[in-house]
Structures are given as structure tokens and as C-alpha cells.
Design an enzyme around this catalytic site. Sequence first.
Site, mmCIF file in Angstrom:
data_model
loop_
_atom_site.group_PDB
_atom_site.id
_atom_site.type_symbol
_atom_site.label_atom_id
_atom_site.label_comp_id
_atom_site.label_asym_id
_atom_site.label_seq_id
_atom_site.Cartn_x
_atom_site.Cartn_y
_atom_site.Cartn_z
ATOM 1 N N GLU A 111 -30.419 -9.856 -34.796
ATOM 2 C CA GLU A 111 -29.155 -9.147 -34.610
ATOM 3 C C GLU A 111 -29.358 -7.672 -34.916
ATOM 4 O OE1 GLU A 111 -25.952 -11.171 -36.851
ATOM 5 O OE2 GLU A 111 -27.463 -12.730 -37.167
ATOM 6 N N LYS A 113 -28.688 -4.199 -36.588
ATOM 7 C CA LYS A 113 -28.172 -3.819 -37.908
ATOM 8 C C LYS A 113 -27.226 -2.642 -37.711
ATOM 9 C CE LYS A 113 -29.670 -2.691 -42.607
ATOM 10 N NZ LYS A 113 -28.850 -1.494 -42.750
ATOM 11 N N ASP A 115 -24.704 0.325 -38.544
ATOM 12 C CA ASP A 115 -24.661 1.323 -39.607
ATOM 13 C C ASP A 115 -23.209 1.634 -39.931
ATOM 14 O OD1 ASP A 115 -25.660 2.996 -41.497
ATOM 15 O OD2 ASP A 115 -26.126 4.635 -40.125
ATOM 16 N N TYR A 222 -20.771 -10.747 -38.241
ATOM 17 C CA TYR A 222 -22.087 -11.342 -38.016
ATOM 18 C C TYR A 222 -22.441 -12.521 -38.911
ATOM 19 C CZ TYR A 222 -23.003 -7.973 -41.780
ATOM 20 O OH TYR A 222 -22.944 -7.240 -42.938
ATOM 21 N N LYS A 309 -36.152 -1.701 -40.263
ATOM 22 C CA LYS A 309 -35.504 -0.393 -40.101
ATOM 23 C C LYS A 309 -36.227 0.419 -39.027
ATOM 24 C CE LYS A 309 -32.544 0.807 -42.401
ATOM 25 N NZ LYS A 309 -32.391 1.314 -43.750
ATOM 26 N N CYS A 401 -20.973 40.232 -41.048
ATOM 27 C CA CYS A 401 -20.656 39.488 -39.832
ATOM 28 C C CYS A 401 -21.535 39.967 -38.678
ATOM 29 C CB CYS A 401 -19.177 39.676 -39.470
ATOM 30 S SG CYS A 401 -18.707 38.898 -37.902
ATOM 31 N N CYS A 404 -18.884 41.828 -36.028
ATOM 32 C CA CYS A 404 -18.075 43.021 -36.321
ATOM 33 C C CYS A 404 -18.593 43.806 -37.525
ATOM 34 C CB CYS A 404 -16.615 42.628 -36.540
ATOM 35 S SG CYS A 404 -16.342 41.676 -38.057
ATOM 36 N N CYS A 419 -16.108 35.563 -42.457
ATOM 37 C CA CYS A 419 -15.817 36.948 -42.100
ATOM 38 C C CYS A 419 -14.318 37.160 -42.296
ATOM 39 C CB CYS A 419 -16.192 37.223 -40.647
ATOM 40 S SG CYS A 419 -15.586 38.830 -40.052
ATOM 41 N N CYS A 425 -12.228 40.785 -35.502
ATOM 42 C CA CYS A 425 -13.534 40.218 -35.154
ATOM 43 C C CYS A 425 -13.424 39.507 -33.806
ATOM 44 C CB CYS A 425 -13.962 39.236 -36.243
ATOM 45 S SG CYS A 425 -15.611 38.541 -35.995
#
Length: 666
Positions: A111, A113, A115, A222, A309, A401, A404, A419, A425
Site C-alpha cells: 500500500e 504510505k 503523508d 487502510y 521510504k 529594497c 525603491c 519594505c 514602491c
Amino acid sequence: MELPKRILELRELLHQHNYNYYVLDNPTISDYDFDQLLKELQSLENQYPEFADPNSPTQRVGGMITKNFETVVHEYRMYSLDNSYSREDLLDWENRIQKMLGDVPVQYTCELKYDGASISITYENGKLLRAVTRGDGFQGDDVTQNIKTIKSVPLQLKGNFPPKFDIRGEIILPLDGFEKMNQELIDIGETPYSNPRNTASGSLKLQDSSEVARRPLDCLLYSITGNNLPFPTQFDGLQAARDWSFKVPNQSKLAQNMHEVFEFIDYWDVHRHDLPYETDGVVIKVNDFHQQQELGYTAKAPRWAIAYKFKAEQVTTTLNSITYQVGRTGAITPVANLEPVQLAGTIVKRASLHNADQIEKLDLRIGDSVYVEKGGEIIPKVIGVAQRGPALEPVVYITHCPECQTELIRKEGEAQHYCPNYYGCPPQIIGRIEHYISRKAMDIEGLGGETVALLYHNGLVHDYSDLYELTVDQVIQLDRMAQKSSENLVNGIEKSKEVPFERVLFALGIRYVGETVAKKLARHYKSIEALQAASLMDLILVDEIGERIAQSVLEFFENENNQRIITRLKAFGIQFEVVEKFNPNATNKLQGKTFVVSGVFEKFNRDDLKISIEENGGKVGSSISAKTDYVIAGANMGPAKLEKATKLGVPIISEDDYIQLLNENN
């Protein structure tokens, strides 16, 4: 008294349609028709409250508030799984099994796995009784009300099921739902969630089940645990669970030997990217239950199961440069520009670096060979340095920034630099206009992001209020704009004057005010003038509006630029008040009274009760304070609210008391 036949018919019918849609992915009814059936059932259940059923389809919308999740001991322990990372590990596991079982044939169930967040759900007499998180394996948190909001979790089973059993699975957030949630956060200037698994897990512990109901969670199951189960193997159990209405993915396979197990792993190591949810490996189980019992358990894991895994998708490439993006709220996001490389089926040229702390932690230098990974993250990220070139200098995070040149700020406790040049900006200005015209906001047809940038850089707009002064003659001068497209753009801007207040409020781009918050504020205050006049405490008392949102709203309206823009928008005819639908039963009986609603009700659902309060002139608060006039208490009222109301001397009334209050002086 006999249960009204139509209630029973509707419940069975809606359970079946839920199953068709969310488990089989094969709807046989339109959304509209489903909603009509649900409304009919809600009406009948309100009419006959004595036939309330906690597993009715009407309970899926949530509304329960859980301050403290009760700890529940698992009747059957939830074990961890031993992990493996190679074929050699799996062959060693098989040898241990054969040594314990002797020279007998062994089948394996393979099956994927998933997450997500582990869950154990108990069913009794075919009805959902309780849902508990994994916790430490011995005990977990009771999250039943939140699990009931997940549409793929059956509330009522069908078929020949045992009297009582537990079923285990994972609560997951499908990738498309995760991306949609993140886009909504980005739209309000918030930091997006990092990955679907953590977001799904966090959703289970939200205190308001109606908020859980709004999230596109799914449940993949499951494993069935219990006494005298009516099947002899794991694979048969999966099919039985499907027959009983559970959502059990069809990717599982019965393998006759370890060679077939390897084939399953090799296939899904490639094709897992085609799935709508995240997987991080394969679980291999001895199929026969008698063999499982003979193999037994170690202190922490079953000997008859193991997880293989998958390796995280990872490549190495060269870090060519780091650039910095400016969002519409001013947040600075560093981006790694990479030598193009293939990763998880796509060519990757850029990757996330999150913030200054991440760059410092990784000790990045331009020219490094870096590891780039696409595992649990949707966006590729740099996770480390693979090889360092000679005499490379550490990256120094920018202080000003990039657009600007304003000096950046970083508030205490915040992850990102900002900023502060909010009104000067260019990317912030363009971003706010793009947000204003977006589909969920003003939805201006014929106007897109590229055109907004052209309008700004050609000096035709400086903020979104300037849009309403544009003419066809001005627009047609822009690149790629012809007569027809220019007319469509101007007509689209004109049509946006019909957009209702709640969407206008969202379009203004107030930080932390997304679609849902904008609706709540619009419905509560009815007009922009009333909202502008609200104090911090007034705002906090609005249902689900916290101090952070309230403070942001105040700061927005205190700004002179925003005041000027709103004045102009009013003059152009933008909708800045709610157009009330006529309700002949509305009164002002509750004028000046503030109510807090808590618990589960028989004659109202929570939303209808709040609407009733507001339609009769009252105000709905989210928390109890000295200014609260009444608490309307239903079943399972939170103990903290009960204690606070008692301490402050706030009257606690039932829904019947509320109805009597409305009927007084009639």
C-alpha cells in the site's frame, strides 16, 4: 413516536450522494440539487428536534467549538512502523519473517504510505462514534467533531459490518486544495503554509469545526482493527472497507513474493507524482492475519509490517545568484537562481530560500554547488551546500529594497524583512492593483497583470482609484492594445461598480482581510462609514475577528492615502454599503444588545441563529466581555465560556429563552 419517513429517506439519500461524490468520484446529482435536499433535511430536523442524529449529513458543516481536546486511550494501540531504505533492508525483513514462520508461503499487501496525520475512527452499529489522533500510540486527542466535517468520512455505513471496530488511516490535504489555500493566504499578504502534511495535521486541532469544514481535507483509510473481524487477510479487509463506504485507495496490490513487492515500489517511485496527494513510501504487510498474530510485535512496531521510504527528490546544481522579490504587502522573499536542472519531472531554475535566517543557517555563497529538494514542499528549496568553491564570500542579505531603495525593516518576532515604502514602491503598488482587479475581488474583465504594469509604468495609474478615469484613447496607446480590447477594458472597469460591498472590501487589500473576513465585516457593519468609525474593541467583538486583524483594519483607515482613495472610489460610484434584501420579519428589538453564541442548538444552526440576531438589530460577539448582554448556550457549551460568563455576571439563556425574547411585546 415514529421517525418521520422523509427524514430517514433524506439522510440515506444524502449519505449515498456524499459517497458517490467524495469516495467514488462519480457524482449522480448536481451541487444545486444536493443543496436543496440538504436544506429540506435541515428544515425537517429543526421541525422535529426530538429526532436529532449526531451522524446526520447536516452535521458536516461544523460549528462546534472545542477549547480542550479530551485525551482518549486507544482500545487497540497504534504502533509505529520500522523504516527501510533499500532492497537489502526488505530482504533482511523477509528473512526474519521466514525464520519465525518456517518454510511457508507468505503473501504481502503493498500500500502507498500517505503523508498525512494518523487517525483512528471507531464505529458502533454502523455509526461514527469517535475519532482520535495517534498521539503517543497509547492515547490521543478526541477530534470527533472536526473529523465529521470531512466529506469522505462516512457517518453511516452500509453492508454487513461488525457491531464495533476501529479503522485507521491518514487525514491528508490534496495538492490542489493545498495550493488553493496558499493562494488565498498570498492574496491577503500572509505567509503560505509550508507543506500539506503539517497543514492537515494542524487542521485536526482547530477549535472551530466550521473552520475545519472549510478546508478541503480528505481521509484515506487502510487498516481495520477489532475482535472477530469477518475477513482473514489485510487485502480482504481493504475490500470490505470499500464495500462499507470507506475511501480506500485502489493502488494497493497483493504480492505473491518479494519480487512483486519490488515491482510495486519501482512503479510508484516514478508514478507517485501523478497522484493528487503526497506519498513518501510504500507499506508492506504480511497479508494473512494468522501469520500476523504469530509474528507479533516488538516494543514499538509490528514485526509483520515495514515501511519502505522513497528517497526525497534531490539534485545538485550551482547557485548562480540570489534575487529578492517584493510582495504587495512589502514582504521581501529571497529566491535562489540556479543552473537549470531536472527535478521530479520538471526543469528547475529557481528555488525558495524563505528568509535571511535560512540563508545564514545554510551559510550560502554564490557559486556553491547546492542540494535542491522537492519532497514535502510544492516549491523546490535549497537544503544545503554540496560543494564549496574556493575563496567564496558568504551571502550578505540586502539592507534596502531592490525596487525603491528604501531601507528595509524587520519587526521583532517576524520571519521576513519588509519594505516600509507602501505607497511609493512600484511592485507593492502594482501588486495592490492586481489584487483589486482579481476575479474574487472586482473581477475586471479585459484587465490583467501585464496591462496593470503597463498602465503604471506609463503614468496612467498610481493606485486602483485611477482606473476609473481611464479612457479608451489612453488605453489604446499601450502595447498590444487595439480598439476592441481597449473598449472591453474600460467597459470592464465601469461594470465593476456593480460589485457588492463585501467583495469591494476584500479588493481594498487590507492586510489579513481575506474573502471570509471581508464578508464578516461587511455583513456586520453594513457600510464603509460604519467600519471606519469602529474602535479596536468594537472590531475585536465581531465574530472571529482577532486583535491582529482589528489593528490592521484601524491602521488602513487611519492612513491619509487610503482615506483619499476611498473618497475617490465613492465619487466614482463603487458599492460601499450592503444592499439589504427585504425581510418582512426583521425588527429592531435587539438594538444595542450584544450576544455570544456557544454550543450546539436544536431549533437553529449557529449561522441561522447569528443571522436572526443581526436581522433583529442585535450584534454578535466572538468572545464574552463586560459588554456582552447575553450568552445563548446550547449543548456542549465550552466550559471556559461558561466560567467567564458566570464570573462577569452575564445572563446565560437557552435558544427557547431567545425565541421568547423576540416574541415579547408582539
